[in-house]
Design a protein around this motif. Structure first.
Motif, short mmCIF file in Angstrom:
data_model
loop_
_atom_site.label_atom_id
_atom_site.label_comp_id
_atom_site.label_asym_id
_atom_site.label_seq_id
_atom_site.Cartn_x
_atom_site.Cartn_y
_atom_site.Cartn_z
N ILE A 18 19.73 34.07 2.22
CA ILE A 18 20.19 33.20 3.30
C ILE A 18 21.55 32.63 2.92
CG2 ILE A 18 19.75 31.06 4.57
CD1 ILE A 18 16.74 31.55 4.02
N LEU A 19 22.48 32.67 3.86
CA LEU A 19 23.79 32.06 3.69
C LEU A 19 23.83 30.87 4.65
CD1 LEU A 19 26.67 32.33 2.43
CD2 LEU A 19 27.27 33.63 4.48
N ASP A 20 24.05 29.66 4.10
CA ASP A 20 24.04 28.47 4.94
C ASP A 20 25.07 27.47 4.45
OD1 ASP A 20 23.22 26.81 6.99
OD2 ASP A 20 21.22 26.42 6.18
N VAL A 21 25.52 26.63 5.34
CA VAL A 21 26.47 25.57 5.01
C VAL A 21 25.71 24.40 4.37
CG1 VAL A 21 28.13 23.93 5.96
CG2 VAL A 21 28.02 26.26 6.87
N VAL A 22 26.28 23.88 3.29
CA VAL A 22 25.67 22.75 2.58
C VAL A 22 26.68 21.61 2.53
CG1 VAL A 22 24.69 21.97 0.39
CG2 VAL A 22 24.25 24.31 1.18
N LYS A 23 26.27 20.46 3.00
CA LYS A 23 27.15 19.28 2.96
C LYS A 23 27.33 18.82 1.52
CE LYS A 23 25.81 17.29 7.41
NZ LYS A 23 25.18 16.13 8.03
N GLY A 24 28.55 18.42 1.21
CA GLY A 24 28.83 17.78 -0.08
C GLY A 24 29.12 18.73 -1.23
N VAL A 25 29.12 20.04 -1.03
CA VAL A 25 29.49 20.94 -2.13
C VAL A 25 30.93 21.39 -1.95
CG1 VAL A 25 27.12 21.73 -2.54
CG2 VAL A 25 28.59 23.04 -1.01
N LYS A 64 7.60 34.63 -0.34
CA LYS A 64 8.74 35.54 -0.35
C LYS A 64 9.76 34.97 -1.32
CE LYS A 64 8.23 37.09 4.40
NZ LYS A 64 8.14 38.52 4.38
N LYS A 65 10.45 35.84 -2.02
CA LYS A 65 11.52 35.39 -2.90
C LYS A 65 12.70 35.03 -2.00
CE LYS A 65 14.26 36.65 -6.86
NZ LYS A 65 14.60 37.70 -7.83
N ILE A 66 13.12 33.78 -2.07
CA ILE A 66 14.19 33.30 -1.20
C ILE A 66 15.36 32.84 -2.06
CG2 ILE A 66 14.84 31.57 0.51
CD1 ILE A 66 11.90 31.65 1.44
N LYS A 67 16.51 33.38 -1.76
CA LYS A 67 17.75 32.99 -2.44
C LYS A 67 18.70 32.49 -1.36
CE LYS A 67 21.37 34.96 -5.41
NZ LYS A 67 21.78 36.21 -6.08
N ILE A 68 19.16 31.26 -1.54
CA ILE A 68 20.07 30.67 -0.57
C ILE A 68 21.43 30.50 -1.23
CG2 ILE A 68 20.53 28.68 0.91
CD1 ILE A 68 17.45 28.13 0.74
N ILE A 69 22.44 31.02 -0.57
CA ILE A 69 23.80 30.78 -1.02
C ILE A 69 24.36 29.70 -0.11
CG2 ILE A 69 26.12 31.72 -1.33
CD1 ILE A 69 24.81 34.41 -1.96
N GLY A 70 24.57 28.54 -0.70
CA GLY A 70 25.11 27.41 0.05
C GLY A 70 26.62 27.38 -0.06
N VAL A 71 27.28 27.33 1.06
CA VAL A 71 28.74 27.30 1.07
C VAL A 71 29.23 25.96 1.60
CG1 VAL A 71 28.96 29.80 1.30
CG2 VAL A 71 28.88 28.40 3.35
N PRO A 72 30.40 25.52 1.15
CA PRO A 72 30.94 24.25 1.63
C PRO A 72 31.31 24.33 3.11
CG PRO A 72 32.41 25.25 -0.01
CD PRO A 72 31.24 26.15 0.14
N ALA A 73 31.23 23.19 3.76
CA ALA A 73 31.55 23.12 5.19
C ALA A 73 33.06 23.19 5.43
CB ALA A 73 30.99 21.83 5.78
N LYS A 74 33.85 22.82 4.43
CA LYS A 74 35.30 22.80 4.57
C LYS A 74 35.94 23.54 3.41
CE LYS A 74 35.32 18.32 6.85
NZ LYS A 74 35.80 16.94 6.79
N GLY A 75 37.11 24.09 3.68
CA GLY A 75 37.87 24.76 2.62
C GLY A 75 38.48 26.05 3.12
N ALA A 84 31.43 33.29 -2.74
CA ALA A 84 30.05 33.49 -2.31
C ALA A 84 29.62 34.93 -2.53
CB ALA A 84 29.90 33.10 -0.85
N GLU A 85 30.52 35.86 -2.28
CA GLU A 85 30.22 37.29 -2.47
C GLU A 85 29.84 37.57 -3.93
OE1 GLU A 85 33.11 40.79 -1.84
OE2 GLU A 85 32.61 40.03 0.17
N GLY A 86 30.46 36.86 -4.84
CA GLY A 86 30.16 37.02 -6.28
C GLY A 86 28.79 36.50 -6.66
N LEU A 87 28.16 35.72 -5.80
CA LEU A 87 26.84 35.16 -6.10
C LEU A 87 25.68 36.02 -5.59
CD1 LEU A 87 27.56 31.41 -5.24
CD2 LEU A 87 27.50 32.48 -7.51
N ILE A 88 26.00 37.03 -4.81
CA ILE A 88 24.93 37.85 -4.21
C ILE A 88 24.29 38.71 -5.28
CG2 ILE A 88 24.45 39.70 -2.58
CD1 ILE A 88 26.56 38.47 -0.76
#
Length: 88
Positions: A18-25, A64-75, A84-88
């Protein structure tokens, strides 16, 4: 591509990414433990969020094995995407 939480239940794969926006990162992060995800109080069905739904799946015994890549909302979008691609 997931348009609805129901698709997580119906996914035939044992591993879900899952790729999702995370506040504060400030940098993309990997979240492997769903207990790290803050859930909001439920007032109406509009309050269903990813954290609530993933915790619900866990309580229902849907393992289910769930891996979430959280990305910043701004930048810089290109830079965030590259990291993020490097974390997959």
């Amino acid at each position: 591509n997931c348009r609805s939480p129901d698709e997580l239940l119906e996914a035939e794969e044992d591993e879900i990414l899952i790729l999702d926006v995370v506040k504060g990162v400030k940098e993309p992060i990997v979240i492997k433990d769903i207990s790290q995800i803050k859930t909001n109080k439920m007032v109406s069905l509009h309050d269903f969020d990813l954290g609530f739904f993933l915790n619900l799946m866990k309580e229902m015994g849907i393992n289910k094995k769930i891996k979430i890549i959280g990305v910043p909302a701004k930048g810089d979008v290109k830079e965030i995407a590259k990291k993020a691609e490097g974390l997959i």
